[in-house]
Write a protein that holds these residues in place. Structure first.
Motif, short mmCIF file in Angstrom:
data_model
loop_
_atom_site.label_atom_id
_atom_site.label_comp_id
_atom_site.label_asym_id
_atom_site.label_seq_id
_atom_site.Cartn_x
_atom_site.Cartn_y
_atom_site.Cartn_z
N THR A 176 61.75 -47.90 50.98
CA THR A 176 62.64 -47.30 51.98
C THR A 176 64.03 -47.90 51.86
O THR A 176 64.23 -48.89 51.18
N ARG A 177 64.98 -47.26 52.53
CA ARG A 177 66.35 -47.82 52.53
C ARG A 177 66.75 -48.15 53.96
O ARG A 177 66.21 -47.56 54.91
N LEU A 211 80.53 -57.94 54.92
CA LEU A 211 80.92 -58.28 53.54
C LEU A 211 82.43 -58.19 53.36
O LEU A 211 83.05 -59.06 52.76
N VAL A 232 85.01 -60.94 51.99
CA VAL A 232 85.83 -60.70 50.79
C VAL A 232 87.30 -60.93 51.09
O VAL A 232 88.04 -61.44 50.25
N GLU A 259 80.39 -61.04 37.37
CA GLU A 259 79.76 -59.72 37.30
C GLU A 259 79.89 -59.12 35.89
O GLU A 259 78.97 -58.48 35.40
N VAL A 286 76.74 -58.10 32.74
CA VAL A 286 76.51 -56.87 31.98
C VAL A 286 75.92 -57.19 30.61
O VAL A 286 75.05 -56.49 30.10
N TRP A 334 73.91 -59.50 29.81
CA TRP A 334 72.49 -59.85 29.85
C TRP A 334 71.64 -58.65 29.47
O TRP A 334 70.61 -58.77 28.82
N TYR A 335 72.08 -57.48 29.94
CA TYR A 335 71.28 -56.27 29.77
C TYR A 335 71.52 -55.60 28.42
O TYR A 335 70.92 -54.59 28.10
N ARG A 336 72.48 -56.13 27.66
CA ARG A 336 72.74 -55.58 26.33
C ARG A 336 72.08 -56.42 25.26
O ARG A 336 71.68 -55.91 24.23
N THR A 383 70.90 -46.41 46.45
CA THR A 383 71.11 -46.99 47.78
C THR A 383 70.12 -48.09 48.10
O THR A 383 70.25 -48.76 49.10
N ILE A 384 69.16 -48.28 47.22
CA ILE A 384 68.05 -49.13 47.59
C ILE A 384 68.44 -50.60 47.80
O ILE A 384 68.02 -51.23 48.74
N CYS A 432 71.62 -51.85 48.18
CA CYS A 432 73.04 -51.96 48.42
C CYS A 432 73.43 -53.22 49.17
O CYS A 432 74.55 -53.71 49.04
N ILE A 433 72.53 -53.78 49.92
CA ILE A 433 72.88 -54.99 50.68
C ILE A 433 72.96 -56.20 49.76
O ILE A 433 73.84 -57.03 49.88
N SER A 454 76.76 -57.52 45.01
CA SER A 454 78.02 -58.20 45.27
C SER A 454 79.10 -57.18 45.56
O SER A 454 79.07 -56.07 45.03
N PRO A 455 80.08 -57.51 46.40
CA PRO A 455 81.16 -56.55 46.69
C PRO A 455 82.02 -56.22 45.47
O PRO A 455 82.71 -55.22 45.47
N VAL A 456 81.98 -57.07 44.45
CA VAL A 456 82.77 -56.75 43.25
C VAL A 456 81.91 -56.05 42.20
O VAL A 456 82.33 -55.82 41.09
N LYS A 457 80.70 -55.69 42.57
CA LYS A 457 79.76 -55.08 41.64
C LYS A 457 80.29 -53.76 41.08
O LYS A 457 80.04 -53.40 39.93
N LEU A 483 82.94 -52.96 39.93
CA LEU A 483 83.76 -53.12 38.72
C LEU A 483 82.95 -52.88 37.45
O LEU A 483 83.46 -52.36 36.47
N THR A 484 81.70 -53.35 37.47
CA THR A 484 80.92 -53.33 36.24
C THR A 484 79.92 -52.20 36.19
O THR A 484 79.26 -52.02 35.20
N GLN A 536 71.54 -50.71 25.98
CA GLN A 536 71.77 -51.33 27.28
C GLN A 536 70.68 -50.83 28.22
O GLN A 536 70.47 -49.62 28.33
N PHE A 537 70.00 -51.76 28.87
CA PHE A 537 68.86 -51.38 29.71
C PHE A 537 69.23 -51.56 31.17
O PHE A 537 69.95 -52.49 31.52
N VAL A 572 57.01 -53.39 31.28
CA VAL A 572 55.67 -53.23 31.86
C VAL A 572 55.06 -51.89 31.44
O VAL A 572 53.92 -51.81 30.99
N LYS A 617 67.24 -66.80 35.74
CA LYS A 617 67.30 -65.34 35.83
C LYS A 617 67.92 -64.76 34.57
O LYS A 617 67.42 -63.78 34.01
N ILE A 641 66.00 -62.25 31.96
CA ILE A 641 66.48 -60.89 31.65
C ILE A 641 66.76 -60.74 30.16
O ILE A 641 66.39 -59.74 29.54
#
Lengths: 197, 379
Positions: free
Chosen positions: A155-156, A169, A173, A188, A192, A194-196, B28-29, B31-32, B35-38, B40-41, B280-281, B289, B337, B341
């Motif tokens: 759920t959201r 937030l 900020v 941040e 990125v 990490w996933y590459r 939306t799952i 979103c909390i 990070s607020p700068v997320k 950007l990437t 890129q995953f 899994v 972490k 990953i």
């Protein structure tokens, strides 16, 4: 240079060459002594302790001390038809380095194995509705017999909560200095990669 | 491969994500927690109907009134275009740059100089000379076939999106532009008629250069005019790459299929591309899994192999991604972490980047069909 005497003139060219190249001292005193080796920086006496390894002949398996690359397919991912799968020479670290030391490698995380699949799509819809109404987590867990994690992935949060969180937030900020913001952004951007891989 | 090409290849990363999660829910799952700068990437997923330049080259529409078929309209091989003017073989053999290009590419005696001239002539509104439109169309298909075949044979497990990107890195407009300009030394015809007259250049010599109507024109030094009134205007990269495609198709016409295959192998497939850098995953854990489940292997576990300086400012963790007793990949990072990953991503890459010992393409002589892999069973 050398005094030209009758004896030197008589000697043929060949014998001169032979004499000049020989290491034994010649009878003639004016000729410079032939050195056994060409002079160089290496001092055999003072470097006597510096033993050079005497390698046996043949091929060696000596991989670079680097992280393994995904280009080297692990045996588990090789198809059965591939001869590398059963070869002892392919990726020998799998037995020598890893399998023998597996007991010293603590498990950090495991893929979760859900025990029950009792929730239907309708149940999740109801869960969402109750969550939007503001019913507490403990009540939801008790009613549907699900974990905290399941509630958060299925759920959201309600719009009100989202708005509230965003306001909070934004407040935080605003307080960030220029340097803090730059550092956060950099972190941040680094993530990125990490996933590459 | 030039530095610019490398940059191009690495920039073209592709996101693979689990399409079974509804999009609205997926965004939306969490979103909390973000990070607020997320923002950007965050990368937007590419459009599903996005066409790469090599695919566009294969789908060029032929809008031309000169296309005729005298006998049977359903006989597609009989369609021909008629041109008012052509450069003859005798004339073409007088152009120095054409002779140089012929020698540089080590083309056989069968390959006519006039074919090279036609390959360097793009369709323009004000020219009646034979152009390379259909030749480049056929060449694009030849290139696409042999490059895709090579990639599938060497990397049989590549996901389709990566396969398309890798093909683009070999035969996309920018790669072929690099081949044409920097390796083959093809020049664009950029001087005006007045400049040519003043330089006392014979009229014939202009056919030794690449002629096309450009999107951009340099009005004077430092000023570039963008936009062209002509519908046939193409970019510089497209024009150069179409010339390469046309030359390849010319080789097929003069020397046959085997020679074309060898030519593509020497000039295109000899360039190095890093397929491993194109991945890129989005959620590597979930993907692994599912992948292991499809392969009937044990679910992944992450084990700590070694660590140093846990309480310091710069710790290093090395973890391994295991399936049962088999280690699939190793990951390292300054946090657990990150290491986890990275190990998951490397495990996925280790599966997709599998290469057979002696890859044989289907057009090779001693090719034997073999079952390597069931493919992507869970998408």
């Amino acid at each position: 240079m050398f005094p030209i005497t009758r004896a030197t003139v008589k000697t043929t060219f060949q014998t001169t060459v032979r004499r000049l190249n020989s290491t034994t001292s010649t009878k003639e005193p004016n000729l410079p002594k032939k050195l056994p080796v060409t002079p160089n920086k290496y001092n055999a006496k003072s470097s006597a302790f510096n033993l050079k390894p005497v390698l046996p002949e043949g091929l060696f398996y000596h991989p670079a001390p680097a992280a393994p690359t995904p280009k080297l397919t692990p045996k588990a991912f090789l198809p059965d038809s591939d001869p590398r799968k059963t070869s002892k020479l392919y990726f020998p670290e799998e037995t020598t380095k890893i399998k023998e030391n597996l007991q010293y490698m603590p498990v950090l995380s495991k893929a979760p194995t859900p025990h029950s699949y009792h929730m239907t799509a309708k149940d999740v819809e109801e869960l969402q509705k109750l969550r939007d109404q503001g019913v507490s987590r403990s009540e939801l867990k008790k009613k549907f017999k699900v974990s905290n994690h399941f509630i958060s992935i299925s759920t959201r949060p309600s719009q009100e909560t989202l708005k509230k969180e965003k306001e909070q937030l934004d407040k935080v900020v605003k307080k960030w200095s220029k340097g803090t913001r730059a550092a956060r952004e950099l972190r941040e951007k680094e993530k990125v990669n990490w996933y590459r891989g | 491969m030039s530095a610019s090409m490398l940059r191009f290849a690495s920039r073209r990363t592709v996101s693979i994500y689990n399409s079974s999660i509804p999009k609205a829910l997926n965004t939306t799952i969490r979103c909390i927690a973000t990070s607020p700068v997320k923002t950007l990437t965050e990368t937007k997923s590419s459009f599903p109907d996005h066409k790469f330049s090599y695919e566009k080259a294969c789908r060029q529409a032929l809008v031309d009134n000169t296309l005729t078929n005298k006998s049977d309209t359903l006989d597609f091989g009989a369609y021909q275009r008629t041109f008012k003017l052509t450069i003859s073989e005798e004339e073409a053999s007088k152009i120095p740059s054409i002779l140089a290009l012929h020698a540089r590419l080590n083309l056989s005696k069968n390959y006519q100089y006039s074919t090279l001239v036609r390959s360097l002539t793009c369709q323009t509104a004000d020219s009646d000379y034979a152009d390379n439109l259909q030749m480049s169309l056929f060449g694009a298909h030849l290139l696409s076939y042999y490059v895709t075949e090579h990639l599938i044979a060497t990397y049989p497990r590549l996901p389709v999106s990566i396969l398309r990107n890798a093909t683009e890195a070999y035969i996309g407009d920018y790669s072929l532009y690099d081949v044409a300009k920097n390796v083959w030394g093809i020049e664009a015809d950029s001087t005006s008629n007045l400049e040519k007259y003043l330089a006392k250049e014979p009229r014939l010599f202009r056919f030794g250069r690449l002629r096309f109507s450009s999107h951009t024109t340099e009005v004077e030094k430092g000023i570039t005019k963008i936009g062209s009134t002509s519908e046939l205007a193409i970019t510089k990269a497209t024009a150069f790459s179409n010339a390469v495609r046309a030359i390849v198709s010319g080789l097929y016409a003069h020397d046959g299929e085997e020679a074309t295959k060898e030519f593509i192998k020497n000039h295109i497939l000899s360039r190095k591309i890093d397929v491993g850098k194109m991945f890129q995953f989005r959620s590597p854990g979930k993907m692994l899994v599912k992948l292991l489940k499809a392969q009937k292997m044990e679910a992944p576990t992450i084990r700590l192999i070694s660590e140093t300086g846990r309480n310091s400012s710069s710790p290093v963790f090395i973890v391994g991604c295991f399936s049962g007793e088999h280690m699939l990949a190793e990951g390292q990072g300054s946090s657990l972490k990150e290491a986890r990953i990275r190990s998951l991503v490397d495990a996925l890459k280790a599966f997709y980047l599998y290469r057979p010992l002696d890859p044989k393409a289907s057009s090779d002589k001693d090719f034997k069909p073999l079952f390597v892999d069931a493919g992507e069973t869970f998408y």
